[in-house]
Design a protein around this motif. Structure first.
Motif, PDB file in Angstrom:
ATOM      1  N   SER A   1     -13.472  27.710 -30.213  1.00 35.51           N
ATOM      2  CA  SER A   1     -13.323  26.516 -29.390  1.00 35.51           C
ATOM      3  C   SER A   1     -14.656  25.911 -28.952  1.00 35.51           C
ATOM      4  O   SER A   1     -14.721  24.733 -28.591  1.00 35.51           O
ATOM      5  N   LYS A   2     -15.718  26.698 -29.014  1.00 39.22           N
ATOM      6  CA  LYS A   2     -17.011  26.227 -28.512  1.00 39.22           C
ATOM      7  C   LYS A   2     -18.135  26.303 -29.532  1.00 39.22           C
ATOM      8  O   LYS A   2     -19.142  25.599 -29.405  1.00 39.22           O
ATOM      9  N   GLY A   3     -18.000  27.187 -30.486  1.00 41.06           N
ATOM     10  CA  GLY A   3     -19.080  27.393 -31.439  1.00 41.06           C
ATOM     11  C   GLY A   3     -18.608  27.443 -32.876  1.00 41.06           C
ATOM     12  O   GLY A   3     -17.707  26.703 -33.270  1.00 41.06           O
ATOM     13  N   HIS A   4     -19.217  28.340 -33.635  1.00 44.31           N
ATOM     14  CA  HIS A   4     -18.931  28.467 -35.066  1.00 44.31           C
ATOM     15  C   HIS A   4     -18.819  29.945 -35.449  1.00 44.31           C
ATOM     16  O   HIS A   4     -19.776  30.526 -35.978  1.00 44.31           O
ATOM     17  N   PRO A   5     -17.673  30.562 -35.229  1.00 48.01           N
ATOM     18  CA  PRO A   5     -17.532  31.979 -35.598  1.00 48.01           C
ATOM     19  C   PRO A   5     -17.736  32.226 -37.081  1.00 48.01           C
ATOM     20  O   PRO A   5     -18.188  33.304 -37.480  1.00 48.01           O
ATOM     21  N   GLU A   6     -17.452  31.219 -37.909  1.00 47.14           N
ATOM     22  CA  GLU A   6     -17.617  31.387 -39.348  1.00 47.14           C
ATOM     23  C   GLU A   6     -19.081  31.564 -39.742  1.00 47.14           C
ATOM     24  O   GLU A   6     -19.384  32.168 -40.778  1.00 47.14           O
ATOM     25  N   PHE A   7     -19.984  31.046 -38.932  1.00 49.67           N
ATOM     26  CA  PHE A   7     -21.412  31.241 -39.194  1.00 49.67           C
ATOM     27  C   PHE A   7     -21.752  32.723 -39.173  1.00 49.67           C
ATOM     28  O   PHE A   7     -22.577  33.198 -39.962  1.00 49.67           O
ATOM     29  N   PHE A   8     -21.109  33.454 -38.284  1.00 45.18           N
ATOM     30  CA  PHE A   8     -21.370  34.884 -38.159  1.00 45.18           C
ATOM     31  C   PHE A   8     -20.652  35.680 -39.247  1.00 45.18           C
ATOM     32  O   PHE A   8     -21.256  36.535 -39.906  1.00 45.18           O
ATOM     33  N   THR A   9     -19.397  35.402 -39.459  1.00 43.43           N
ATOM     34  CA  THR A   9     -18.628  36.183 -40.429  1.00 43.43           C
ATOM     35  C   THR A   9     -19.134  35.962 -41.854  1.00 43.43           C
ATOM     36  O   THR A   9     -19.199  36.902 -42.650  1.00 43.43           O
ATOM     37  N   SER A  10     -19.504  34.733 -42.197  1.00 43.39           N
ATOM     38  CA  SER A  10     -19.920  34.443 -43.569  1.00 43.39           C
ATOM     39  C   SER A  10     -21.301  34.990 -43.895  1.00 43.39           C
ATOM     40  O   SER A  10     -21.647  35.156 -45.072  1.00 43.39           O
ATOM     41  N   ASN A  11     -22.089  35.297 -42.869  1.00 42.38           N
ATOM     42  CA  ASN A  11     -23.448  35.807 -43.089  1.00 42.38           C
ATOM     43  C   ASN A  11     -23.621  37.272 -42.692  1.00 42.38           C
ATOM     44  O   ASN A  11     -24.741  37.794 -42.706  1.00 42.38           O
TER      45      ASN A  11
END
Length: 218
Positions: free
Chosen positions: A48-58
């Motif tokens: 809702s506030k950030g980009h969790p996919e940035f963490f999971t994909s990297n």
């Protein structure tokens, strides 16, 4: 011929063992990087506030603790970073110290000491360190008695950058990319003037990712 065959076999076995050892060593890292910090890091991993996919994909892990100071993060560093066995650590902290969340004044030198302690702990455990500039803010909605925090942040960032240069740590300069001329975090990057929004996180990701990837490629 038998002696030659045995010698050849031993060489092949040694080569296999050496390659296998390298693979195990490379796979020993659980995460490519752990990001440790306060609510700015905590929000980054929220859909809702950030980009969790940035963490999971990297293969990154976000360990953000809302309201916590650098003194708090020191106490959490082992369980949040060392025990997670990352290749790198990204340290973004200091906002809550300046906001006096612990109910007392904390000097920039004290904040730097806490950051330096965490960085040294990581280094001693074979973890590469990336320090981050504190993101801009001209005032804290939860602590509006702090006078001109934007000036304190600028001075703290100078100290953090100098520490990174002295120790050979990576340095991610979020502040320069996000701040207005007068040191504010503008409305297009934040709803409260302190916490980055998704647009701001996109900019921050463009800064930190190449730094982490450059080390991974070595």
């Amino acid at each position: 011929m038998k002696l030659v065959s045995k010698f050849t076999l031993l060489c092949l076995m040694a080569l296999v063992c050496a390659c296998g050892k390298g693979d195990v060593e490379e796979e020993s890292y659980k995460y490519e990087a752990v990001f440790i910090g306060d609510s700015i890091t905590a929000n980054w991993v929220k859909a809702s506030k950030g980009h969790p996919e940035f963490f999971t994909s990297n293969n990154f892990l976000g360990m953000g603790y809302s309201g916590r100071t650098t003194a708090d993060l020191k106490k959490l560093f082992k369980v949040s970073v060392l025990d997670e066995n990352p290749r790198q650590v990204v340290i973004l902290a200091g906002t809550n110290d300046i906001a006096q969340n612990d109910g007392k004044y904390v000097s920039n030198e004290e904040i730097l000491e806490n950051i330096a302690w965490m960085a040294a702990e990581a280094t001693n455990n074979g973890i590469r360190v990336v320090l981050c500039s504190v993101t801009p803010s001209k005032g804290f909605s939860w602590s509006n008695s702090i006078s001109h925090p934007e000036k304190i942040i600028v001075e703290l960032n100078k100290l953090i950058k100098a520490l990174a240069e002295e120790k050979g740590y990576g340095y991610a300069d979020y502040h320069s990319a996000l701040a207005t001329v007068d040191g504010a975090l503008p409305s297009e990057y934040s709803s409260d003037g302190t916490h980055p929004n998704q647009t701001a996180y996109t900019i921050m990701e463009g800064i930190i990712l190449p730094i982490l990837q450059s080390y991974s490629a070595q």
